[in-house]
Write a protein that holds these residues in place. Structure first.
Motif, PDB file in Angstrom:
ATOM      1  N   TYR A 209       0.836  -1.202   0.000  1.00 37.16           N
ATOM      2  CA  TYR A 209       0.000   0.000   0.000  1.00 37.16           C
ATOM      3  C   TYR A 209       0.874   1.257   0.000  1.00 37.16           C
ATOM      4  CZ  TYR A 209      -3.138   3.710   1.304  1.00 37.16           C
ATOM      5  OH  TYR A 209      -3.827   4.902   1.302  1.00 37.16           O
TER       6      TYR A 209
ATOM      7  N   SER B 150       0.803   3.914  -3.032  1.00 36.82           N
ATOM      8  CA  SER B 150       0.412   5.301  -2.792  1.00 36.82           C
ATOM      9  C   SER B 150       1.518   6.258  -3.228  1.00 36.82           C
ATOM     10  CB  SER B 150       0.099   5.496  -1.299  1.00 36.82           C
ATOM     11  OG  SER B 150      -0.446   6.778  -1.070  1.00 36.82           O
TER      12      SER B 150
ATOM     13  N   PHE C 287      -1.606  -1.943  -5.684  1.00 35.50           N
ATOM     14  CA  PHE C 287      -2.904  -1.949  -5.011  1.00 35.50           C
ATOM     15  C   PHE C 287      -3.645  -3.266  -5.267  1.00 35.50           C
ATOM     16  CE2 PHE C 287      -2.706   2.880  -5.431  1.00 35.50           C
ATOM     17  CZ  PHE C 287      -2.311   3.052  -4.115  1.00 35.50           C
TER      18      PHE C 287
ATOM     19  N   ALA D 111      -7.023   1.560  -0.275  1.00 35.48           N
ATOM     20  CA  ALA D 111      -6.392   0.974  -1.458  1.00 35.48           C
ATOM     21  C   ALA D 111      -7.370   0.920  -2.630  1.00 35.48           C
ATOM     22  CB  ALA D 111      -5.867  -0.424  -1.135  1.00 35.48           C
TER      23      ALA D 111
END
Length: 201
Positions: free
Chosen positions: A71, A75, A91, A107
């Protein structure tokens, strides 16, 4: 006295038990939490990506740790790291591994944004683009090697924002005269004076 032969089934079972008793791999390197803090505090997004990638190569991560690292990298890639395709992969991998993870809703939301970005950018690549426009699109998709190689081959100087990205990502080495000069044609700029393509590894 003739020695007794061990039946094959007994021997196979003993070998199976020995295999099951093999200890799990031992974690090497800094603790997981320390690496996550390091990645979060790294100002250069491309270096932060490399830190998280190294962490994800460990075989000792728990599912929770791997989900958190995926994650965090996804991101990063969706935002400052300029790798939308990589963000989509991260993701999806995170959600496949731990769909009920507390970070799952975040997510899914970020995945939707990243997929939309990829679709929009890839559609735009079907149009006639200048080298600068093509570079920006490919860079954001995450094709950094391809984008940098085309600029280098063209001999055209990247704009200031592109030069900064190339330097942060390790394609341009400022002041390292062992590489080729970034400036060859076009307008001269102060930021190009000490810019050289980094030598190939």
């Amino acid at each position: 006295m003739t020695p007794r032969l061990i039946p094959f089934r007994v021997l196979a079972f003993a070998l199976f038990l020995a295999a099951c008793a093999t200890p799990p791999p031992v974690e090497t390197g800094p603790p997981f939490e320390s690496v996550m803090v390091e990645a979060k505090g790294e100002a250069n997004p491309y270096k932060a990506d490399a830190v998280l990638t190294g962490l994800l190569e460990r075989q000792t991560l728990t599912d929770d740790q791997r989900a958190r690292a995926l994650y965090a990298r996804g991101s990063l890639r969706r935002q400052d790291g300029d790798d939308r395709r990589g963000a989509v992969e991260d993701f999806k991998a995170m959600l496949a591994l731990a769909p009920a993870h507390p970070l799952g809703p975040n997510a899914r939301e970020e995945l939707e944004f990243a997929e939309t970005d990829v679709e929009t950018i890839e559609a735009g690549l079907q149009r006639m683009l200048s080298l600068s426009q093509w570079f920006d699109s490919m860079w954001v998709l995450g094709a950094h090697d391809e984008a940098a190689a085309r600029y280098r081959k063209s001999g055209i100087s990247p704009n200031p924002a592109q030069l900064a990205d190339l330097a942060q990502a390790g394609f341009v080495c400022m002041g390292d005269e062992t590489g080729d000069k970034v400036y060859t044609v076009g307008d001269r700029r102060d930021d190009l004076e000490d810019a050289y393509w980094c030598p190939a590894d």
